[in-house]
Enzyme design. Structure first.
Site, PDB file in Angstrom:
ATOM      1  N   ASP A 532       0.861  -1.190   0.000  1.00 59.55           N
ATOM      2  CA  ASP A 532       0.000   0.000   0.000  1.00 59.55           C
ATOM      3  C   ASP A 532       0.898   1.241   0.000  1.00 59.55           C
ATOM      4  OD1 ASP A 532      -1.667   2.126   0.674  1.00 59.55           O
ATOM      5  OD2 ASP A 532      -2.905   0.910   2.018  1.00 59.55           O
ATOM      6  N   HIS A 533       0.840   1.980  -1.091  1.00 57.06           N
ATOM      7  CA  HIS A 533       1.774   3.100  -1.244  1.00 57.06           C
ATOM      8  C   HIS A 533       1.494   4.242  -0.270  1.00 57.06           C
ATOM      9  CE1 HIS A 533       4.943   5.209  -3.142  1.00 57.06           C
ATOM     10  NE2 HIS A 533       4.897   4.535  -4.270  1.00 57.06           N
ATOM     11  N   ARG A 534       0.314   4.228   0.361  1.00 58.11           N
ATOM     12  CA  ARG A 534       0.044   5.275   1.351  1.00 58.11           C
ATOM     13  C   ARG A 534       0.933   5.097   2.571  1.00 58.11           C
ATOM     14  NH1 ARG A 534      -6.218   4.188   1.976  1.00 58.11           N
ATOM     15  NH2 ARG A 534      -5.325   2.092   2.018  1.00 58.11           N
TER      16      ARG A 534
END
Ligand code: CAO
Length: 560
Positions: A532-534
């Site tokens: 998850d790039h967040r």
């Protein structure tokens, strides 16, 4: 009528005559301590002024556009009930002995970015840019980062946005050059002096004067004092860079940002009607209403529907309705219960998580030889080590090394936070005749590879027999999806929310690997890590992969 309480503009640092850009209260409103009264915005910072008292608003003494300074009267309140009755008489900022905050807690935005204790320091020819004087704020979360290693930046380019519950501020760079290192990540809490980036300055030439002043402080063992910065460096590190300005491309006050976050509205998609392109609370409300009334995303939460019809959400066409029987013979079967449930989860995770998949090859030649040897030794006992069990064990070690992978995003009211788990429960995808299920090996850090192998075997059997209970499938921190028994090269597994990463592995194959002198046959395990790039950026994901591959290549490292 009881005596009215006056609420004034508190200590706002060096700011003077700051325009009121939003008013949140009107006569007759009942407000609590800390409710926002107004937003002030200078060209350097935006700050909400919270109420120092609770009660009913009897007079509002400012209008949008008025310029206020410390001590300007904002509102008059009729104290609410007994709590307010104990408020001290009117005084300055109105902070009293009723549990309300002392003046020191009030917004105190940074007047400038002085070099002392912040701004930029030099170290070894590289300029370090730190958080400047940000007034009374400390431990302020980084909510946006605008730079990454390799970026070329100019003086005053925004490095990051910090947001406390009282103010939002951009930290501009005090140096120009190429970003060599970014030392913070989203969610980090920073205070004055906290290092943000290292910049190789565009004008950091190897002239003796620059070198002397740049390196001398290091010889002294202390930080570079401002006075020692040479003229050449000073050009790259101006003494008075323009200070804090409102964050990002979207202009909105902290309270409006919080409101948008609460409703799941993407501020970048909201049409701003406020002065200077500022997004107002009403704009966010209108945006959400519009999204809901279009009905383009029926049955979704406001968060999911936000932006529908405006290009920012899922302006999806209806599912194609085709009469397949027109084209040939068909048979209709209902989806299995598992497929229905997992399908909904997968669809949500696919849509909501900005996920990226990173690939890496692990050399498992020695590990596989070891596994085969141990299994041979234990043939009689029936105990069997599987590659999956080794991968689970190595993953636990990697999660310990990279704790961001053992987290979940959590919405706490309007605040997003990251929950770090101190336990290591590893899920694995199990293929069953009815669909995919994901049982969990609990506390894998405390189990041996033999125990993990036995447990995954038992859970996989239970899965195939349709006997997994909710307890078998809950509490996971990280998931492994192994297609190694089937084949494949690489794939892109979908993150199993609320986890932040999933590891996929395919069948290991012998590959020719160059050892510096010749190609040698090595058993190579293809790994695909989706994150998850967040929460996890590409550099971290790749470091995780590289580390995991090292562990699998030499399993002794798991013990280190
Ligand atoms: N490379 C080469 N061979 C492998 C391997 C790998 N990475 N992983 C397993 N194998 C071998 C095993 O050694 C075994 O061979 P032997 O019987 O000779 O020892 C054989 O493949 C079968 O293994 P398996 O897959 O049955 O057992 P496992 O412990 O590796 O995995 C389980 C168990 C439950 C993960 C697996 O059966 C399964 O269901 N996998 C599918 C997961 C899935 O569907 N993922 C996709 C999800 S989302 O798209």
């Amino acid at each position: 009528m009881s005596q009215l309480i006056e609420v004034k503009v508190p200590d706002i640092g060096d700011f003077d005559a700051v325009p009121v850009i939003e008013l949140f209260v009107k006569v007759g409103d009942t407000i609590a301590v800390d409710d926002a009264i107004a937003t002030l915005e200078s060209d350097k910072a935006t700050m909400d002024v919270p109420s120092s008292a609770a009660g009913v608003v009897r007079e509002v003494l400012v209008e949008v556009g008025d310029k206020v300074s410390e001590g300007s009267l904002l509102i008059k309140l009729e104290a609410a009930g007994a709590a307010a009755a104990s408020l001290p008489p009117l005084q300055g900022e109105g902070r009293g002995g009723d549990g309300s905050k002392p003046a020191a807690d009030l917004p105190h935005p940074p007047p400038s970015l002085p070099l002392e204790g912040g701004g930029a320091k030099t170290a070894g020819g590289i300029v370090e840019v730190a958080v400047p004087d940000i007034g009374d704020f400390s431990d302020v979360p980084v909510i946006e980062l605008f730079v990454k290693a390799g970026d070329t930046i100019k003086v005053d380019d925004a490095i990051a946005t910090l947001e406390s519950d009282k103010a939002t501020m951009d930290v501009p760079s005090s140096a120009a050059g190429v970003v060599k290192e970014v030392l913070v990540k989203l969610g980090d809490k920073v205070s004055q002096g906290h290092l943000l980036i290292r910049v190789e300055t565009a004008s950091a030439p190897a002239t003796p004067v620059v070198e002397a002043s740049t390196y001398a402080p290091l010889v002294d063992g202390g930080p570079a004092p401002t006075a020692s910065v040479s003229p050449a460096v000073a050009a790259a590190v101006p003494a008075a860079p323009s200070a804090v300005k409102l964050g990002g491309t979207v202009h909105a006050s902290p309270s409006v940002r919080a409101y948008a976050r609460e409703l799941g509205a993407d501020l970048a998609q909201v049409k701003a009607t406020g002065p200077k392109g500022r997004v107002l609370k009403e704009d966010v409300t209108a945006f959400i209403k519009g999204a809901l009334t279009t009905g383009v995303v029926p049955g979704k939460t406001p968060a999911a529907a936000a932006g529908a019809g405006l290009g920012g959400g899922l302006d999806l066409l209806p599912w194609p309705k085709v009469d397949f029987a027109k084209f040939g013979e068909i048979e209709v079967k209902p989806l299995s219960r598992i497929k229905k449930i997992s399908g909904q989860n997968l669809a949500r995770n696919w849509v909501m998580i900005p996920a990226v998949t990173y690939h890496e090859d692990a050399d498992i030649t020695d590990l596989e030889a070891f596994r085969v040897q141990v299994n041979k030794e234990n043939e009689k006992s029936g105990k069997k080590l599987t590659m999956l069990a080794f991968i689970i064990k190595a993953s636990v070690r990697a999660l310990q090394e990279f704790p961001e992978f053992n987290t979940s995003l959590d919405a706490n009211g309007s605040e997003l936070s990251l929950v770090y788990k101190k336990y290591f429960n590893i899920a694995f995808a199990a293929d069953t005749p009815n669909g995919l299920v994901v049982p969990v090996v609990k506390d894998a850090d405390r189990k041996s590879v033999f125990q993990i192998a036995e447990e995954t075997g038992a859970l996989a059997k239970k899965a195939r027999d349709g006997k997994l209970g909710p307890a078998d499938m809950s509490g996971a921190c990280f998931t492994i999806s192994s297609l190694g028994g089937i084949g494949g090269t690489y794939f892109a597994p979908i993150v199993n929310a609320p986890e932040v990463a999933i590891l996929g592995v395919n069948k290991s194959v012998m590959k020719p690997v160059w050892d510096g002198k010749a190609f040698v046959p090595r058993l190579t395990l293809p790994m695909s890590l989706t994150a998850d790039h967040r929460v996890i950026d590409g550099a971290l994901a790749t470091r995780f992969n590289v580390y995991l591959a090292q562990l699998l290549a030499d399993f002794r490292r798991v013990m280190l």
